[in-house]
Design an enzyme around this catalytic site. Structure first.
Site, PDB file in Angstrom:
ATOM      1  N   ASP A 111     -32.249 -37.428 -37.196  1.00  0.00           N
ATOM      2  CA  ASP A 111     -32.483 -36.134 -37.834  1.00  0.00           C
ATOM      3  C   ASP A 111     -31.221 -35.454 -38.335  1.00  0.00           C
ATOM      4  O   ASP A 111     -31.144 -34.235 -38.372  1.00  0.00           O
ATOM      5  CB  ASP A 111     -33.256 -35.189 -36.904  1.00  0.00           C
ATOM      6  CG  ASP A 111     -34.733 -35.469 -36.979  1.00  0.00           C
ATOM      7  OD1 ASP A 111     -35.166 -36.005 -38.022  1.00  0.00           O
ATOM      8  OD2 ASP A 111     -35.445 -35.181 -36.019  1.00  0.00           O
ATOM      9  N   CYS A 147      -4.641 -15.752   9.821  1.00  0.00           N
ATOM     10  CA  CYS A 147      -4.028 -15.508  11.120  1.00  0.00           C
ATOM     11  C   CYS A 147      -4.245 -16.718  12.011  1.00  0.00           C
ATOM     12  O   CYS A 147      -5.383 -17.175  12.174  1.00  0.00           O
ATOM     13  CB  CYS A 147      -4.638 -14.254  11.756  1.00  0.00           C
ATOM     14  SG  CYS A 147      -4.120 -14.021  13.456  1.00  0.00           S
TER      15      CYS A 147
END
Lengths: 614, 341
Positions: free
Chosen positions: A229, A555
């Site tokens: 197409d 930490c």
């Protein structure tokens, strides 16, 4: 009304717009009289009846919202649309309203159509039982559908597609487009009338709002550029202006008033204004802050210079007067757009403010990636623009404007497309447009005859020569003229790529969509593919490094996310007094997840091990 | 010779190969095709649901399949004899009282009148007194039963009407003969000319108790029943067999290893586990991986309650936090630290 009476009692209950109003001794009689009165013009023609014989009910409907359609009245096996009426119509002595008034034509609503009518398709079909005659076979078609030519030759899915695509076609949408300031509009240069038309187009004035061009089309392959197409279009045809359109876009802004007597102002902002761009940004603006018509502008350039009062009232300064620090709020052209300033309009908004509308125009030539379609659901994307000299040509030197692929035809069964091609070709030769209205008698033989008489093959085939090599193409190629539309899916409005760009505030991930200059999503299934392949570094790059990578302090004592306090110049854990931190690389989305888990009342800890090198 | 060994080496899966994802892809892709193609084939009588519905059934580890089927072979002595096979087929088919008797309820007299159909009983070679005995066993002692030839009268004077209707229904469903749960036995011939019985139901346990039946060649598509009867290994093989037949009827060319892997994953715990929230995905060791799939909050809260620790050993959790996944190239790590200069 010649149908057999199936009720024992003739008495009926009568309803007006669904409400019971009374009884009538003889239903057939009542209906007959009512219809006669309507046709004589004694009662309004918008009144319709419904007669349910089995339950002895007559409905009289006069309310709004019924979809009604006109048909010719037939009485005693004779159409009321007689030759006499026909002549008077031709002589312009009668018009439509007269036909309705005199009961030649009447409108049926669904109820009356179901219970009181028997409509003949053609005059020949009429028997004494018939009550009405169809005006036109194509009367079953809608406004859009009736504009598709030769559709009875096509498969129904393609007709559906053709319908939805004609609505997307670029053409001249309004005759006064030049005076309008539509936010977005396309106007086609020199649209043509279709060579194969339908009668309905004239009725609907669709022949004054054209949307396409008649193109010489060949069904062939062109070096693979029209497969799946794709279509190949002639550069020469494009240069001559075929399917060329102009895109119009209107930007508007207003000098808005704010509580406290403040207001916006159109002007070239002063350098002291908050958010001032550079001087060059305002170079196209006139003294009044508006851009000059005729200037070529590019994405993000200023169209209207505007300043607004500050968002929050500022504190009183040392001098006791509120210092006015204005804010820049100019209107700019959208990114990825460009064009020429077409016109600038200064007017008043409904609330009485100064209002500016700036219309930008940009020419959109057909280019690679633009979508075109015929009126048979045959859509395609332009795959290549070929210089005329490389296009195949006929003996007489005609080159096709468009080449579509042969594979587009058989499985889709769009015979109408083929017929329109030869029909258009014949129309070119005779100079007479062809009627392609649905359900009209077959014209195939006429077309063949015309082509033959003008020295063409009746099949529509032609001998073509390859434009590149000059050799004769072995197969004869089906060539014709057919109406093609340019649809408003233009690549220039869709093309988008990004390497780096803006990120979202919340997640730190790239934004989405062309307007936000966004990235292309590397989705879940794509992710699965990388996992399946085992490309874990690439996966990390896509999902982390190129997305929302962050480095957070963690930490080492309690495992919570910590931060660096720049004032004290030290790392701080929000939970404990730890001095032991690690920099951990993670995705920001994960950091966000940790916050959300905390919001649940759950404390997530990150336990880190030694650093691993990859 | 050396070449042969090398080839065998090539076929080995390399360490870190994502076999699970590959299996998922390989089974999932034809799955999407199946949805579109064959939810139902027009004009084809579906004995058993095939295609996607059946695949979902297997993977979800349904207790009872939509159309359970049992395939019964007789031992070699009998299986060539069509007559014998048909006889067995008739005898294993479950017969309920409803099929050999007519029922009339009399609510005013609180009676149930049962008339046994003699011809039906004869056809099934059933003895009438035997049937009557069965009825007697079924009803409770406070209910009165009288019988004469083919007539049976049950009267429950003290019974409420509802109980009477309940009793009727109970009697209608009374097992008279055959194997419980086996219906519609059909005799067919296989490729080798051997006769076999195909029937609805799955009660292999009782079917195998029959002397003529060859216990080694009987099969049912009820995987759960296979598991109950023969254990996980058999169930695993049943899953493989069923999935394979689904794939091959769909002409989906899926390598048997992918199916085996799925079956292994479903049976690895010693019981059949469904694929999904309540099964495989819900049992992942990683909290994050489970939370990422479904019911996020539930998993996180439960993890908090139990103080769970995520070792980050899986794929999903590592993607989530942004580390290389321990698969393929991400599996390889340097274990030696470069000396600092």
């Amino acid at each position: 009304m010649a149908k057999k009476n199936v009720i024992e009692t003739k008495e009926v209950t009568v309803y007006l717009n669904g409400k019971l109003v009374g009884k009538h001794a003889d239903g057939e009689e009542f209906v007959k009289n009512m219809l006669a009165k309507r046709r004589a013009g004694e009662i309004n023609h918008e009144i319709n009846l419904e007669f349910h014989r089995k339950v002895h009910e007559v409905y009289v409907n006069t309310d709004s919202g019924r979809s009604r359609r006109p048909v010719i009245v037939v009485e005693n096996g004779k159409s009321r649309f007689t030759n006499e009426v026909k002549e008077k119509l031709k002589a312009n002595e009668l018009e439509w309203a007269d036909l309705v008034r005199t009961g030649v034509v009447e409108y049926l609503d669904p109820g009356e159509e179901d219970t009181l009518s028997y409509v003949a398709m053609t005059e020949k079909d009429i028997t004494p039982e018939h009550t009405h005659l169809e005006i036109d076979n194509a009367g079953i078609l809608s406004a859009v559908t009736s504009q598709l030519p030769l559709q009875e030759y096509n498969s129904s899915p393609r007709i559906t597609m053709a319908c939805s695509m004609t609505k997307q076609a670029i053409g001249i949408y309004a005759a006064n487009y030049n005076m309008r300031f539509d936010t977005r509009a396309y106007v086609m240069y020199y649209p043509q009338m279709p060579l194969v038309y339908t009668r309905h187009q004239r009725t609907l004035h669709a022949d004054r709002r054209l949307r396409g061009a008649n193109l010489v089309v060949a069904i062939a392959s062109y070096r693979g550029f029209n497969m799946e197409d794709g279509v190949v279009i002639s550069k020469a045809a494009v240069d001559r202006g075929v399917l060329r359109a102009v895109a119009l876009r209107t930007y508007e802004t207003e000098e808005r008033r704010y509580p406290g007597g403040q207001r916006d102002k159109f002007e070239i902002p002063a350098p002291t204004v908050n958010g001032y761009r550079e001087e060059a940004a305002y170079k196209y603006l006139d003294e009044d802050g508006l851009i000059v018509p005729g200037v070529a502008v590019k994405g993000r350039e200023v169209l209207v210079g505007k300043t607004s009062p500050p968002r929050f009232l500022e504190e009183v300064s040392a001098f006791g007067i509120a210092e006015e620090k204005k804010r820049e709020s100019s209107i700019t052209l959208k990114s990825e757009e460009e064009g020429v300033v077409d016109s600038v309009m200064l007017t008043q908004s409904p609330s009485g403010n100064k209002l500016v509308k700036v219309r930008i125009r940009e020419i959109k030539k057909p280019e690679n990636g633009d979508k075109v379609a015929s009126r048979h659901g045959q859509k395609g994307v332009i795959g290549l623009l070929v210089p005329q000299e490389n296009m195949p040509f006929t003996e007489s030197g005609i080159t096709p404007d468009l080449i579509i692929n042969a594979h587009a035809i058989p499985s889709r069964m769009t015979v109408g497309h083929m017929l329109e091609m030869v029909g258009g070709k014949a129309a070119c030769l005779t100079g007479e447009r062809m009627d392609g209205t649905a359900f009209e008698p077959n014209k195939e033989e006429d077309i063949k005859e015309t082509l033959k008489n003008h020295g063409f093959q009746s099949t529509g085939h032609e001998v073509l020569y390859d434009g590149v090599t000059g050799r004769r193409i072995e197969a004869e190629i089906f060539t014709g003229v057919i109406y093609y539309q340019k649809l408003n899916h233009l690549v220039s409005n869709k093309l988008h790529a990004r390497s780096r760009g803006p990120v979202q505030l919340l997640t730190h991930q790239p934004t989405e969509g062309r307007v936000r200059e966004g990235g292309l999503r590397f989705g879940e299934m794509e992710r699965d593919c990388l996992i399946g392949y085992g490309a874990s570094m690439l996966l990390k790059e896509r999902l982390m490094d190129e997305s929302d990578r962050t480095v957070e302090l963690v930490c080492q004592e309690c495992g919570s996310v910590a931060y660096h306090d720049f004032m004290k110049n030290k790392n701080v854990c929000p939970v404990c007094d730890s001095v032991n931190f690690a920099e951990i690389e993670m995705s920001y989305a994960f950091k966000l997840l940790l916050e959300e888990i905390k919001a649940l009342g759950v404390f997530p800890r990150l336990i880190s091990s030694d650093k691993t090198e990859y | 010779m050396a070449e042969k060994i090398d080839k065998k080496k090539d076929l080995k899966i390399t360490p870190g190969e994502a076999v699970g994802v590959m299996a998922a892809h390989s089974l999932g892709e034809p799955g999407t095709q199946m949805t579109m193609r064959t939810f139902h084939l027009p004009g084809v009588v579906e004995i058993v649901p095939t295609g996607l519905p059946r695949m979902i059934e297997i993977v979800d580890a349904k207790k009872i399949p939509k159309k359970p089927i049992v395939t019964i072979y007789l031992d070699k002595k009998h299986s060539k004899d069509e007559k014998k096979v048909k006889e067995v087929a008739r005898s294993i088919e479950e017969v309920l009282l409803n099929e050999v008797a007519s029922f009339v309820e009399n609510f005013s007299k609180k009676q149930i009148f049962i008339r046994l159909k003699k011809d039906a009983l004869d056809q099934m070679k059933l003895d009438m007194s035997e049937v009557k005995k069965r009825i007697q066993e079924e009803i409770s002692k406070d209910v009165d039963m009288k019988h004469q030839r083919d007539k049976v009268l049950i009267s429950g004077k003290k019974m409420p009407l509802r109980m009477l209707r309940k009793l009727t229904n109970k009697l209608k469903a009374l097992h008279v003969s055959g194997v419980k749960g086996i219906s519609k036995a059909v005799v067919t011939q296989d490729k080798d000319g051997e006769w076999l019985i195909m029937a609805g139901g799955w009660n292999l346990e009782d079917v195998l108790a029959r002397a003529e039946v060859d216990p080694k060649r009987c099969y049912t598509n009820n995987i759960m029943h296979v598991y109950d009867l023969f254990g996980v290994e058999a169930a695993r093989n049943a899953i493989v067999k069923e999935l394979e037949s689904v794939m091959s009827t769909q002409k989906a060319d899926v390598d048997i290893r992918h199916i085996r892997l799925l079956a292994d994953a479903m049976t690895a715990d010693g019981e059949i586990v469904s694929v999904g929230r309540h099964g495989l995905s819900g049992r992942k060791p990683s909290v994050l991986a489970r939370a990422a799939f479904e019911e996020t909050v539930k998993h996180i809260i439960n993890a908090a309650i139990h103080g769970e620790e995520d070792k980050l050993a899986g794929v999903t959790e590592n993607i989530l936090i942004g580390q290389p996944v321990p698969l393929g190239s991400g599996l390889v790590k340097l274990t030696m630290k470069a000396p600092k200069k």
